[in-house]
Enzyme design. Structure first.
Site, short mmCIF file in Angstrom:
data_model
loop_
_atom_site.label_atom_id
_atom_site.label_comp_id
_atom_site.label_asym_id
_atom_site.label_seq_id
_atom_site.Cartn_x
_atom_site.Cartn_y
_atom_site.Cartn_z
N GLN A 171 47.25 33.14 39.61
CA GLN A 171 47.96 33.45 40.85
C GLN A 171 46.94 33.75 41.96
O GLN A 171 46.14 34.68 41.82
CB GLN A 171 48.85 34.67 40.58
CG GLN A 171 49.70 35.08 41.74
CD GLN A 171 49.85 36.59 41.78
OE1 GLN A 171 48.87 37.33 41.69
NE2 GLN A 171 51.07 37.07 41.91
N SER A 176 46.25 37.87 46.29
CA SER A 176 45.46 38.93 46.94
C SER A 176 44.17 38.39 47.54
O SER A 176 43.58 37.44 47.02
CB SER A 176 45.08 40.01 45.92
OG SER A 176 46.21 40.69 45.48
N SER A 197 43.37 37.03 37.64
CA SER A 197 43.18 36.95 36.19
C SER A 197 43.27 35.49 35.79
O SER A 197 44.05 34.73 36.38
CB SER A 197 44.24 37.71 35.38
OG SER A 197 44.97 38.56 36.20
N GLU A 228 57.39 39.68 38.50
CA GLU A 228 56.28 40.45 37.94
C GLU A 228 56.76 41.85 37.56
O GLU A 228 56.47 42.36 36.49
CB GLU A 228 55.13 40.57 38.95
CG GLU A 228 53.97 41.40 38.40
CD GLU A 228 52.79 41.53 39.35
OE1 GLU A 228 53.01 41.40 40.57
OE2 GLU A 228 51.67 41.75 38.87
N GLU A 236 51.28 54.06 45.67
CA GLU A 236 51.68 54.48 47.01
C GLU A 236 52.72 53.52 47.59
O GLU A 236 53.72 53.93 48.17
CB GLU A 236 50.46 54.56 47.94
CG GLU A 236 49.54 55.75 47.64
CD GLU A 236 48.79 55.64 46.32
OE1 GLU A 236 48.53 54.51 45.86
OE2 GLU A 236 48.48 56.68 45.73
#
Lengths: 402, 388
Positions: A121, A124, A156, A239, A372
């Site tokens: 994936q 990010s 990953s 996910e 958070e």
């Protein structure tokens, strides 16, 4: 392609068992090679029974998957090693199913499920973590292709992957959420460079991926141009479902490791650590029951919002328990198993030594949504509290401060 | 950064069969009736006014709740005049009573005293007759032990029974004793430990000023009080079972307290403005409430597991009750403390009901075994022995 509704007569547990028997009779696991068996299982609609017919499923209720798994495991049939291909199964596949064209579904889903083709994936970026929608990787149209340039991180399996799901910015003039498009990226393209990203445990589970003039045919776009953010929501939602969906036995998580050490090493016990261990044992058991309640709600067809809390609890517990265990070990806790840069095939949060568990658990409150961000999501979407005022939502992406 | 799928460790602990952690349709209906009654007859302002009067209990409300809705007999079999329901239904009632800090003797009479009698010989005429009266709600009983009494401790020896069935001794901090017509008293007589029924009128009952105004406590003095010994195969086991059921079901009351505190606080913070914004839009506040929400949903799972274990008589009941009580007591206190703090000055006033919930939560934390007591019980039950 035929799609069958869940109302097809006879699609019950007994029918699934019948189809498993048929598969086993035609392809005896004892004499069929592993890949051959997995392909046959896919073609029999027993890969993921809730997928449509022709795409590895039967259009059956998701709950019947467990019936197929149990029957096949009892017969000693090989599985597709789901932990090795989790991103493909849990994230890419549901997204391709929902947004893919007929050609894309036909091309990608079978080798994805059998594990012939591993997926990763590419979401990010170094400057876009929690604020994923601010991503900078650019995709520029060139004839029938898109040309992609940018950098992705925390990927990953990029070093094993044949394909990636990728989001990139296609229109910098639009506000950040509306200028993103979703693609399938060929990881063998010469413009893809994968570098291991070494982490605090010493090893490298993840990668940095540099994309330089990577060519992606427009036929590999998932969803409309500019709709990538919406498509990515499907991926990310799946996910979180995957994280909350597993059934865990008592002491099945990090607490099991600490409890085992406590039982095996009476000489390490102190009253102060005893009370902390018991508190964490209680918290772990309650977290297990909370996850079990979420599972029961899903099975009853009435999913509640509790699932979003499960990961939050799990991250906190893993960190506190692994910290306690290292403290319990005293002098032994001053040593570490191995700082060598290795590339683990499978990640086990509860494996290796206490030092590893302590360090790896630090990622639990970061990966898959920081604690958070999860708290903000719970406060706004579950409790309905007002959002914080924002200045970045309606401005063209190119004009945002960096 | 994507999350690898967590693996599962093999463990020496066996996992009990999955308890049913949801609410059935019948339980939802029961909740709706109790909630409707309480919102009509027992709003927080009425509770506050009543607590300051000489009659903290509302006998009319109790008659409707116990008799008309039949909640007093939930745990009593139908052949003894009850509803023949289970701890699961009683737990739902307690959630609602906790969420309204209702001053009624449900936990003390319909759970604690009733469970003690159910542990006696229910074929015995006196036991059956008393159970029937409690199930109808006509008679209120109190189990005469300090409200802090915990399951798993030795049989109390504070009261002696003479050979002619007279009781002498003093019991302190008995919850709801002032509301009771009958006291179920554990006492040691010539035949060993026993449970005795005593008319409350035969005892000297004095009520100190309670921390929790909504569940008064009283000291009970017995000086040769006439009593009837209740036939029981094992009186100590009957008492212990009652305290265990009470502790397990108290978790549902604590859940109700926490749920009210969370909802009330969220509502207040969505409305209250400071610095030109709703206070609930500040991240520092939001994150506290998200954490509290997670505690409340976790408490729900723990409380449901305990109620289900008690209802089914599961082998795992000791662990389930200890886990629920060790966890939910703290959640109720934390929720009430957050409710006071996040209401700012308003939360510190006598007028706002937050203090009633704080006092109930703090008293409940001490009741029927502290969290520390239940953690110690767990240490033995799950093989995590203490140091030394």
């Amino acid at each position: 392609m035929t799609t069958t509704g869940t109302d097809e007569p006879g699609l019950d547990a007994e029918e699934v068992r019948r189809r498993v028997r048929e598969l086993l009779a035609a392809h005896d696991p004892a004499t069929t090679d592993r890949l051959g068996f997995l392909r046959a299982r896919f073609d029999a609609g027993l890969a993921w029974v809730h997928f449509p017919e022709g795409l590895g499923g039967l259009g059956a209720p998701r709950a019947l998957q467990a019936v197929a798994e149990a029957e096949l495991a009892a017969a000693g049939a090989p599985d597709n090693d789901p932990r090795r291909i989790g991103i493909g199964l849990g994230m890419a596949a549901p997204t391709i199913l929902r947004y893919g064209t007929e050609e894309q579904r036909g091309r990608f889903l079978r080798p994805l499920w059998t594990g012939e083709e591993v997926w990763c994936q590419l979401f990010s970026e170094p400057d876009a973590g929690s604020d994923l929608a601010s991503l900078r990787t650019r995709a520029v149209r060139d004839g029938d292709d898109w040309v992609v340039t940018g950098q992705k991180v925390w990927t990953s399996n990029a070093h094993n992957a044949r394909w990636a799901i990728l989001i990139a910015r296609t229109d910098p003039e639009m506000p950040k959420h509306r200028g993103i498009t979703y693609f399938v990226c060929d990881m063998t393209d010469p413009g893809v460079e994968v570098r291991p990203l070494r982490q605090i445990t010493g090893e490298a589970e993840f990668n940095e991926v540099f994309l330089t003039g990577v060519r992606i045919p427009d036929a590999y776009r998932l969803g409309d141009i500019g709709e990538g953010w919406r498509v990515a929501q499907t991926t990310l939602m799946n996910e979180r479902v995957a994280i909350g969906g597993t059934r865990v036995p008592r002491e099945g998580g990090m607490i099991g490791a600490a409890a085992a050490t406590w039982r095996a090493r009476p000489e390490l016990r102190t009253p102060a650590l005893h009370d902390r261990l018991l508190r964490l044992w209680v918290d772990s058991e309650v977290a297990r029951l909370t996850a079990e309640r979420v599972r029961q709600q899903l099975a009853a067809g009435a999913p509640g919002p509790e699932g979003s809390g499960v990961k939050l609890a799990f991250a906190r517990l893993n960190q506190q328990i692994s910290g306690l265990e290292l403290e319990l070990l005293g002098e032994e806790g001053l040593r570490y198993s191995d700082w060598s840069m290795t590339r683990p095939q499978i990640v086990d949060f509860y494996g290796r030594d206490a030092g590893y568990r302590y360090l790896r658990a630090k990622g639990n409150s970061i990966e898959g949504g920081t604690s958070e961000i999860l708290r903000t999501i719970i406060a706004e979407r579950v409790l309905g509290l007002p959002a914080e005022p924002r200045t970045d939502k309606d401005v063209a992406w190119k004009d945002l401060p960096r | 950064m994507t999350t690898p799928t967590p693996q599962t460790l093999s463990t020496s602990q066996t996992t009990p069969a999955s308890p049913d952690l949801l609410y059935s349709d019948v339980e939802d209906e029961l909740r709706a009736s109790v909630r409707a009654l309480l919102s009509d007859r027992c709003p927080p302002s009425a509770v506050l006014a009543r607590c300051e009067s000489d009659t903290p209990y509302d006998p009319e409300l109790w008659r409707t709740l116990a008799g008309a809705l039949g909640t007093a007999g939930l745990l009593v079999p139908e052949r003894l005049g009850g509803q023949g329901a289970s701890a699961r239904e009683a737990a739902v009632v307690l959630e609602e009573l906790g969420a309204a800090v209702t001053p009624v003797p449900f936990l003390t009479s319909a759970v604690l005293a009733t469970c003690a009698l159910l542990g006696c010989d229910t074929k015995d005429e006196a036991v059956a007759a008393l159970l029937q009266q409690l199930a109808s709600g006509e008679t209120v009983a109190a189990l005469a032990v300090p409200f802090t009494a915990a399951p798993g401790v030795p049989f109390p020896r504070a009261v002696r029974a003479s050979s002619d069935g007279e009781l002498t001794g003093t019991l302190t901090s008995v919850a709801d004793a002032t509301a009771a017509g009958v006291l179920v008293v554990p006492a040691v007589g010539p035949e060993g430990p026993g449970l005795y029924a005593v008319e409350a009128a035969a005892a000297r009952i004095t009520a100190p000023v309670p921390l929790d105004l909504t569940r008064p406590i009283a000291d009970v003095g017995l000086a040769g009080a006439p009593a009837r010994r209740l036939e029981a195969p094992d009186a100590a086991a009957a008492l212990d079972g009652a305290l265990r059921a009470g502790a397990g079901l108290l978790a549902s009351e604590q859940l109700g307290i926490a749920q009210w505190c969370l909802e009330t606080t969220v509502q207040h913070l969505a409305e209250r403005h400071q610095f030109g914004r709703p206070v609930g839009s500040f991240q520092a506040v939001k994150h506290r409430l998200a954490d509290l929400w997670l505690e409340v949903v976790s408490a729900r799972a723990a409380a449901r597991a305990a109620a289900d274990a008690l209802a089914s008589g599961s082998d795992d009941t000791r662990v389930a009750v200890a886990v629920a009580q060790a966890y939910c007591a703290g959640v109720a206190v934390h929720a009430a403390e957050e409710c006071v703090q996040l209401h700012g000055g308003i939360g510190m006033t006598w007028e706002h009901p937050a203090h009633l919930f704080l006092k109930r939560a703090k008293a409940d934390e001490a009741a029927l075994g502290t969290p520390g007591h239940h953690r110690t019980a767990l240490a033995a039950a799950v093989d995590l022995p203490a140091a030394g």
